[in-house]
Design a protein around this motif. Structure first.
Motif, PDB file in Angstrom:
ATOM      1  N   VAL A 106      39.202  51.110  40.688  1.00 40.20           N
ATOM      2  CA  VAL A 106      38.415  50.045  39.689  1.00 40.20           C
ATOM      3  C   VAL A 106      39.347  49.325  38.699  1.00 40.20           C
ATOM      4  N   ALA A 107      39.318  47.948  38.834  1.00 36.36           N
ATOM      5  CA  ALA A 107      40.255  47.070  37.899  1.00 36.36           C
ATOM      6  C   ALA A 107      39.228  46.436  36.878  1.00 36.36           C
ATOM      7  N   THR A 108      39.618  46.682  35.867  1.00 40.93           N
ATOM      8  CA  THR A 108      38.831  46.042  34.557  1.00 40.93           C
ATOM      9  C   THR A 108      39.800  45.023  33.881  1.00 40.93           C
ATOM     10  N   ALA A 109      39.490  43.959  33.821  1.00 45.40           N
ATOM     11  CA  ALA A 109      40.488  42.908  33.132  1.00 45.40           C
ATOM     12  C   ALA A 109      39.487  42.497  31.909  1.00 45.40           C
ATOM     13  N   GLU A 110      40.259  42.404  30.879  1.00 44.88           N
ATOM     14  CA  GLU A 110      40.063  41.890  29.557  1.00 44.88           C
ATOM     15  C   GLU A 110      40.870  40.918  28.883  1.00 44.88           C
ATOM     16  N   GLU A 111      40.216  39.874  28.456  1.00 44.03           N
ATOM     17  CA  GLU A 111      41.008  38.674  27.799  1.00 44.03           C
ATOM     18  C   GLU A 111      41.566  39.374  26.374  1.00 44.03           C
ATOM     19  N   ARG A 112      42.662  38.934  26.419  1.00 47.84           N
ATOM     20  CA  ARG A 112      43.652  39.285  25.140  1.00 47.84           C
ATOM     21  C   ARG A 112      43.492  38.394  24.127  1.00 47.84           C
ATOM     22  N   THR A 113      43.794  36.970  24.534  1.00 53.68           N
ATOM     23  CA  THR A 113      43.878  35.743  23.709  1.00 53.68           C
ATOM     24  C   THR A 113      43.896  34.682  24.438  1.00 53.68           C
ATOM     25  N   ARG A 114      43.542  33.461  24.016  1.00 54.46           N
ATOM     26  CA  ARG A 114      43.724  32.152  24.718  1.00 54.46           C
ATOM     27  C   ARG A 114      44.080  31.357  23.597  1.00 54.46           C
ATOM     28  N   GLY A 129      46.670  31.918  28.379  1.00 50.17           N
ATOM     29  CA  GLY A 129      45.935  33.078  27.931  1.00 50.17           C
ATOM     30  C   GLY A 129      46.821  34.294  28.662  1.00 50.17           C
ATOM     31  N   ILE A 130      46.211  35.292  27.671  1.00 52.25           N
ATOM     32  CA  ILE A 130      46.827  36.833  28.261  1.00 52.25           C
ATOM     33  C   ILE A 130      45.974  37.670  28.351  1.00 52.25           C
ATOM     34  N   TYR A 131      45.900  38.382  29.451  1.00 55.93           N
ATOM     35  CA  TYR A 131      44.880  39.269  30.076  1.00 55.93           C
ATOM     36  C   TYR A 131      45.442  40.570  30.472  1.00 55.93           C
ATOM     37  N   ASP A 132      44.799  41.727  30.190  1.00 54.18           N
ATOM     38  CA  ASP A 132      45.161  42.955  30.362  1.00 54.18           C
ATOM     39  C   ASP A 132      44.178  43.590  31.561  1.00 54.18           C
ATOM     40  N   VAL A 133      44.892  44.283  32.538  1.00 49.38           N
ATOM     41  CA  VAL A 133      43.902  44.805  33.446  1.00 49.38           C
ATOM     42  C   VAL A 133      44.372  46.394  33.572  1.00 49.38           C
ATOM     43  N   SER A 134      43.326  47.185  33.405  1.00 47.86           N
ATOM     44  CA  SER A 134      43.652  48.719  33.883  1.00 47.86           C
ATOM     45  C   SER A 134      43.097  49.022  35.117  1.00 47.86           C
ATOM     46  N   VAL A 135      43.977  49.554  36.052  1.00 47.33           N
ATOM     47  CA  VAL A 135      43.492  50.052  37.362  1.00 47.33           C
ATOM     48  C   VAL A 135      43.133  51.538  37.292  1.00 47.33           C
ATOM     49  N   GLY A 187      38.686  56.889  39.241  1.00 45.66           N
ATOM     50  CA  GLY A 187      37.720  57.673  38.301  1.00 45.66           C
ATOM     51  C   GLY A 187      38.156  57.283  36.824  1.00 45.66           C
ATOM     52  N   GLU A 188      38.183  58.360  36.071  1.00 46.12           N
ATOM     53  CA  GLU A 188      38.729  58.284  34.732  1.00 46.12           C
ATOM     54  C   GLU A 188      40.185  58.006  34.510  1.00 46.12           C
ATOM     55  N   GLU A 189      40.932  58.162  35.489  1.00 51.87           N
ATOM     56  CA  GLU A 189      42.427  58.356  35.510  1.00 51.87           C
ATOM     57  C   GLU A 189      42.992  56.651  35.885  1.00 51.87           C
ATOM     58  N   VAL A 190      43.920  56.430  34.769  1.00 54.11           N
ATOM     59  CA  VAL A 190      44.559  55.035  34.861  1.00 54.11           C
ATOM     60  C   VAL A 190      45.832  55.279  35.751  1.00 54.11           C
ATOM     61  N   ILE A 191      45.799  54.370  36.768  1.00 48.83           N
ATOM     62  CA  ILE A 191      46.908  54.589  37.691  1.00 48.83           C
ATOM     63  C   ILE A 191      47.935  53.357  37.546  1.00 48.83           C
ATOM     64  N   ALA A 192      47.481  52.489  36.888  1.00 50.43           N
ATOM     65  CA  ALA A 192      48.180  51.027  36.744  1.00 50.43           C
ATOM     66  C   ALA A 192      47.697  50.428  35.576  1.00 50.43           C
ATOM     67  N   GLU A 193      48.624  49.596  34.801  1.00 47.47           N
ATOM     68  CA  GLU A 193      48.164  48.990  33.803  1.00 47.47           C
ATOM     69  C   GLU A 193      49.005  47.448  34.140  1.00 47.47           C
ATOM     70  N   PHE A 194      48.354  46.450  34.195  1.00 48.13           N
ATOM     71  CA  PHE A 194      48.584  44.967  34.419  1.00 48.13           C
ATOM     72  C   PHE A 194      48.649  43.927  33.293  1.00 48.13           C
ATOM     73  N   ARG A 195      49.492  43.312  33.264  1.00 45.49           N
ATOM     74  CA  ARG A 195      49.623  42.135  32.323  1.00 45.49           C
ATOM     75  C   ARG A 195      49.588  40.880  32.763  1.00 45.49           C
ATOM     76  N   GLY A 196      48.617  40.068  32.833  1.00 48.13           N
ATOM     77  CA  GLY A 196      48.971  38.594  33.160  1.00 48.13           C
ATOM     78  C   GLY A 196      48.704  37.599  32.264  1.00 48.13           C
ATOM     79  N   ARG A 197      49.706  36.599  32.549  1.00 57.21           N
ATOM     80  CA  ARG A 197      49.668  35.242  31.520  1.00 57.21           C
ATOM     81  C   ARG A 197      49.304  34.097  32.463  1.00 57.21           C
ATOM     82  N   SER A 198      48.174  33.369  31.834  1.00 53.74           N
ATOM     83  CA  SER A 198      47.477  32.441  32.678  1.00 53.74           C
ATOM     84  C   SER A 198      47.766  30.930  31.915  1.00 53.74           C
ATOM     85  N   ARG A 199      47.583  29.895  32.964  1.00 54.38           N
ATOM     86  CA  ARG A 199      47.619  28.615  32.505  1.00 54.38           C
ATOM     87  C   ARG A 199      46.582  27.880  33.204  1.00 54.38           C
TER      88      ARG A 199
END
Length: 145
Positions: free
Chosen positions: A84-92, A97-103, A106-118
């Motif tokens: 399950v990937a949960t994306a949250e906006e940090r700022t625009r 914009g900057i967005y963080d995504v936790s993958v 279950g409850e265990e984080v397996i990856a952290e992603f940071r995306g920069r948008s335009r």
């Protein structure tokens, strides 16, 4: 936007929730997604996170694309795991914009992603406008030769 995303939907990715600046997506790791170490290939984990990022950053209106992204893998995923990937906006700011995504598995984080948008000016939501990069006048690119 997600309903037109053949790549993500073809891999069985499901959009579970979305609202302004957020999105939650789910994917089950299939046998075709497992590498030679018997763990999910990182590219598939990145694709899931990137799709959540895309859904979150396109929730505001104009067509928005990735300006860059990175991922940190903190644990493996295996065939049959439901991610399950949960994306949250940090700022625009302006068109960016900057967005963080936790993958998670279950409850265990397996990856952290940071995306920069335009955002792409003049493109309404659902637009089919060509958003590929174009060179400045007078420059020669491989595509223009």
């Amino acid at each position: 936007m997600f309903s037109a995303d053949e790549a993500s939907r073809g891999l069985g990715i499901e959009l579970l929730e979305h609202s302004a600046g957020t999105a939650v997506l789910r994917m089950t790791v299939t046998p075709a997604m497992v590498n030679g170490h018997k763990i999910a290939h990182g590219g598939y984990v990145f694709l899931l996170a990137d799709t959540a990022f895309a859904c979150a950053c396109n929730s505001h209106g104009p067509v928005t694309v990735a300006a860059g992204a990175d991922i940190t893998f903190v644990g493996p995923a295996y065939e049959g795991d439901v991610l399950v990937a949960t994306a949250e906006e940090r700022t625009r700011f302006g068109r960016s914009g900057i967005y963080d995504v936790s993958v998670r598995r279950g409850e265990e984080v397996i990856a952290e992603f940071r995306g920069r948008s335009r955002s792409i000016p003049g493109t309404p939501p659902g637009s089919t406008r060509d958003t590929t990069a174009h060179s400045a006048p007078g420059t020669t690119t491989k595509e223009s030769r």
